[in-house]
Enzyme design. Structure first.
Site, PDB file in Angstrom:
ATOM      1  CB  CYS A 147      72.190  47.768  41.888  1.00  0.00           C
ATOM      2  SG  CYS A 147      72.706  47.963  40.199  1.00  0.00           S
ATOM      3  NE  ARG A 199      75.798  44.841  37.458  1.00  0.00           N
ATOM      4  CZ  ARG A 199      74.826  44.910  38.353  1.00  0.00           C
ATOM      5  NH1 ARG A 199      74.895  45.793  39.311  1.00  0.00           N
ATOM      6  NH2 ARG A 199      73.804  44.110  38.297  1.00  0.00           N
ATOM      7  CG  ASP A 205      65.444  49.237  36.264  1.00  0.00           C
ATOM      8  OD1 ASP A 205      65.712  49.434  37.462  1.00  0.00           O
ATOM      9  OD2 ASP A 205      65.440  48.088  35.759  1.00  0.00           O
ATOM     10  NE  ARG A 226      67.596  44.866  44.035  1.00  0.00           N
ATOM     11  CZ  ARG A 226      68.063  45.001  42.809  1.00  0.00           C
ATOM     12  NH1 ARG A 226      69.250  45.467  42.602  1.00  0.00           N
ATOM     13  NH2 ARG A 226      67.334  44.669  41.780  1.00  0.00           N
ATOM     14  CE  LYS A 268      71.276  44.667  33.521  1.00  0.00           C
ATOM     15  NZ  LYS A 268      70.866  44.093  34.791  1.00  0.00           N
ATOM     16  CG  ASN A 269      66.954  43.556  33.849  1.00  0.00           C
ATOM     17  OD1 ASN A 269      68.131  43.285  34.067  1.00  0.00           O
ATOM     18  ND2 ASN A 269      66.359  44.617  34.376  1.00  0.00           N
TER      19      ASN A 269
HETATM   20  C1  UD1 Z   1      64.285  43.458  38.688  1.00  0.00           C
HETATM   21  C2  UD1 Z   1      65.247  44.093  37.702  1.00  0.00           C
HETATM   22  C3  UD1 Z   1      65.622  45.493  38.158  1.00  0.00           C
HETATM   23  C4  UD1 Z   1      64.358  46.331  38.408  1.00  0.00           C
HETATM   24  C5  UD1 Z   1      63.389  45.601  39.334  1.00  0.00           C
HETATM   25  C6  UD1 Z   1      62.063  46.326  39.493  1.00  0.00           C
HETATM   26  C7  UD1 Z   1      66.455  42.182  36.810  1.00  0.00           C
HETATM   27  C8  UD1 Z   1      67.744  41.450  36.710  1.00  0.00           C
HETATM   28  N1  UD1 Z   1      66.430  43.274  37.603  1.00  0.00           N
HETATM   29  O1  UD1 Z   1      64.991  43.359  39.930  1.00  0.00           O
HETATM   30  O2  UD1 Z   1      66.415  46.088  37.140  1.00  0.00           O
HETATM   31  O3  UD1 Z   1      64.741  47.550  39.006  1.00  0.00           O
HETATM   32  O4  UD1 Z   1      63.119  44.282  38.830  1.00  0.00           O
HETATM   33  O5  UD1 Z   1      61.482  46.538  38.274  1.00  0.00           O
HETATM   34  O6  UD1 Z   1      65.492  41.848  36.150  1.00  0.00           O
HETATM   35  N2  UD1 Z   1      61.326  42.190  47.309  1.00  0.00           N
HETATM   36  C9  UD1 Z   1      61.150  41.629  48.571  1.00  0.00           C
HETATM   37  N3  UD1 Z   1      61.314  40.281  48.708  1.00  0.00           N
HETATM   38  C10 UD1 Z   1      61.658  39.473  47.673  1.00  0.00           C
HETATM   39  C11 UD1 Z   1      61.819  40.054  46.391  1.00  0.00           C
HETATM   40  C12 UD1 Z   1      61.653  41.421  46.239  1.00  0.00           C
HETATM   41  O7  UD1 Z   1      60.840  42.328  49.534  1.00  0.00           O
HETATM   42  O8  UD1 Z   1      61.788  38.272  47.865  1.00  0.00           O
HETATM   43  C13 UD1 Z   1      61.149  43.655  47.133  1.00  0.00           C
HETATM   44  C14 UD1 Z   1      62.481  44.329  46.770  1.00  0.00           C
HETATM   45  O9  UD1 Z   1      63.250  44.611  47.915  1.00  0.00           O
HETATM   46  C15 UD1 Z   1      62.012  45.570  46.050  1.00  0.00           C
HETATM   47  C16 UD1 Z   1      60.742  45.090  45.341  1.00  0.00           C
HETATM   48  O10 UD1 Z   1      60.322  43.891  46.004  1.00  0.00           O
HETATM   49  O11 UD1 Z   1      61.683  46.562  46.970  1.00  0.00           O
HETATM   50  C17 UD1 Z   1      60.905  44.820  43.862  1.00  0.00           C
HETATM   51  O12 UD1 Z   1      61.944  43.908  43.654  1.00  0.00           O
HETATM   52  P1  UD1 Z   1      61.975  42.903  42.423  1.00  0.00           P
HETATM   53  O13 UD1 Z   1      60.841  43.167  41.513  1.00  0.00           O
HETATM   54  O14 UD1 Z   1      62.158  41.535  42.956  1.00  0.00           O
HETATM   55  O15 UD1 Z   1      63.315  43.348  41.704  1.00  0.00           O
HETATM   56  P2  UD1 Z   1      64.430  42.423  41.092  1.00  0.00           P
HETATM   57  O16 UD1 Z   1      63.831  41.202  40.494  1.00  0.00           O
HETATM   58  O17 UD1 Z   1      65.540  42.279  42.062  1.00  0.00           O
END
Ligand code: UD1
Length: 417
Positions: free
Chosen positions: A117, A398, A306, A122, A22-23
């Site tokens: 989620c 999901r 995850d 986030r 999915k991701n």
């Molecule tokens: C993706 C995955 C999710 C997985 C996560 C970490 C998808 C659709 N989802 O989520 O399943 O759990 O990677 O492996 O691919 N952060 C910030 N600022 C930002 C962006 C992120 O502070 O602009 C922080 C987030 O709050 C979190 C951390 O960075 O604490 C990791 O987030 P991120 O790697 O961006 O996760 P997602 O891409 O949302």
């Protein structure tokens, strides 16, 4: 049909096949906004999040046709709208990746602030800082983010943390930018590699794939391509735990060993043995002899966040005191309360969970609070005495296609009611 009912049987036999990731599929679908023409993408899981992304693409004027259960033909005959509405973005945080691809193609995007989620705040600050570095102007108003650029120009973007979504978004925005972009401290998840190889098939020039330093030479034109999505390593990991905690003879098909190395390493330390035959996997483990372990979630190639919730079920069945530290998201322990209601002995202290085992899980009525928490409750239900009822299963749906039917096919006493 909004609950899952499980009568723990403890025996699973047969083969479980892993679906496409999915991701990986979500950002790749978003990337079809970048160039006009016809795309053919296979191995896309049939999930609500995917349908949300398809609806988003249709909102922008693209056409999507399902050519079989797991394949889509996407036709981009020009982007007609650049606004991603709240109704769709609130359903799924990953919708935000359309910002990078819209910026690449039409230099403008207006996207509602994301939902997803409930596992922490986030934020999207890294995404926006990256776009700004490439020359976009960012405006926040009424819950929307608008990014606009006269011209995107390559830059050095250093991420404060290797965010998966920010890496994907900046990568897509950079493929047509003038000159060279370097993303430093980039995420290295296999889903980033899959997106990079999709973009390179379209004619992009991305190097450093698989490392934390991605280099993108901007090109003027990209063209559509054919692609097959990689297998879902998190679904594979969930099935691996199902196999260990249930007696029996289960084979898991479609596992890329390399993608699970951080996870496999910890399980091997506990005493689990993995027998790979290409992408087919059999697992040997004597639950009574497994050793407790200390795990900390980390960006890839470390232990994936995850799989944290599902692993807690395994650690609860393991003799001794294990420890699981969550370092990626600050609020990702909501399953603990529910697992404890089923008999687990898990204590929380900040971002650390101490898990005392072994326990006998006892069936109870519980609720899935997010996708992976839901998967953990199903796993606990599979080995619990009596009946387990899992509510709020829309979260599970999901990320896991036909989970109930697939577990039934290997002998689980599970149904949807
Ligand atoms: C993706 C995955 C999710 C997985 C996560 C970490 C998808 C659709 N989802 O989520 O399943 O759990 O990677 O492996 O691919 N952060 C910030 N600022 C930002 C962006 C992120 O502070 O602009 C922080 C987030 O709050 C979190 C951390 O960075 O604490 C990791 O987030 P991120 O790697 O961006 O996760 P997602 O891409 O949302």
């Amino acid at each position: 049909m909004n609950k899952i009912v499980i009568n723990g049987s403890g025996k699973l036999n047969g083969t479980l096949s892993v679906n496409g990731a999915k991701n990986s599929a979500l950002p790749i679908l978003a990337a079809t906004l970048i160039a006009e023409g016809e795309y053919s993408i296979d191995n896309i899981p049939d999930l609500k999040d995917i349908r949300t992304m398809i609806k988003l693409l249709e909102t922008f004027g693209l056409k999507a046709e399902k050519t079989d259960d797991h394949s889509y033909k996407i036709t981009n005959s020009g982007v007609k709208d650049i606004e991603a509405p709240y109704e769709l973005v609130k359903e799924m945080r990953a919708s935000f990746v359309v910002m990078g691809s819209l910026l690449a193609h039409v230099k403008k995007a207006r996207v509602s602030l994301p939902g997803g989620c409930a596992i922490g705040t986030r934020p999207i600050d890294f995404h926006l800082q990256g776009f700004e570095k490439l020359g976009a102007k960012i405006v926040l108003d009424h819950g929307f983010v608008t990014a606009e650029a006269v011209e995107l120009v390559g830059a050095r973007v250093k991420l404060p943390f290797p965010s998966v979504g920010a890496t994907q978004n900046i990568l897509m925005a950079a493929v047509k930018a003038k000159g060279e972009t370097t993303i430093l401290n980039a995420a290295r998840e296999p889903e980033i590699d899959d997106l990079s190889s999709f973009l390179n098939k379209m004619g992009a020039n991305i190097s450093g794939i698989g490392t934390d330093e991605l280099k993108i030479q901007g090109v003027e034109k990209l063209i559509p391509c054919k692609h097959s999505i990689i297998p879902d390593r998190i679904e594979a990991g969930t099935f691996i735990i199902a196999s260990i905690i249930n007696d029996g003879d289960l084979e898991i098909q479609g596992v890329i060993k390399e993608h699970l190395k951080g996870f496999i390493k910890k399980l091997e330390k506990m005493g689990v043995e993995f027998e790979f035959n290409n992408d087919r996997l059999k697992i040997k483990a004597d639950l009574e002899k497994l050793k407790p372990v200390k795990i900390s979630t980390e960006p890839y190639p470390g232990f994936p966040t995850d799989l944290q919730a599902q692993t807690m079920v395994l650690l609860s069945l393991t003799n001794g005191k294990s420890e699981l530290k969550e370092t990626i998201f600050e609020n990702r322990f909501m399953h603990v309360l529910e697992l404890n209601r089923m008999g687990a002995k898990i204590k929380l202290e900040g971002n650390k969970a101490s898990i005392n085992g072994p326990v006998d899980f006892i069936g109870a009525e519980v609720s899935a609070t997010d996708l992976r928490a839901g998967a953990a409750l199903v796993l606990a239900g599979l080995v619990a005495d009596n009946t387990t009822i899992v509510n709020e299963i829309q979260h599970i749906e999901r990320g896991y296609e036909d989970l109930v039917e697939r577990l039934q096919s290997v002998g689980a006493k599970i149904s949807k009611q």
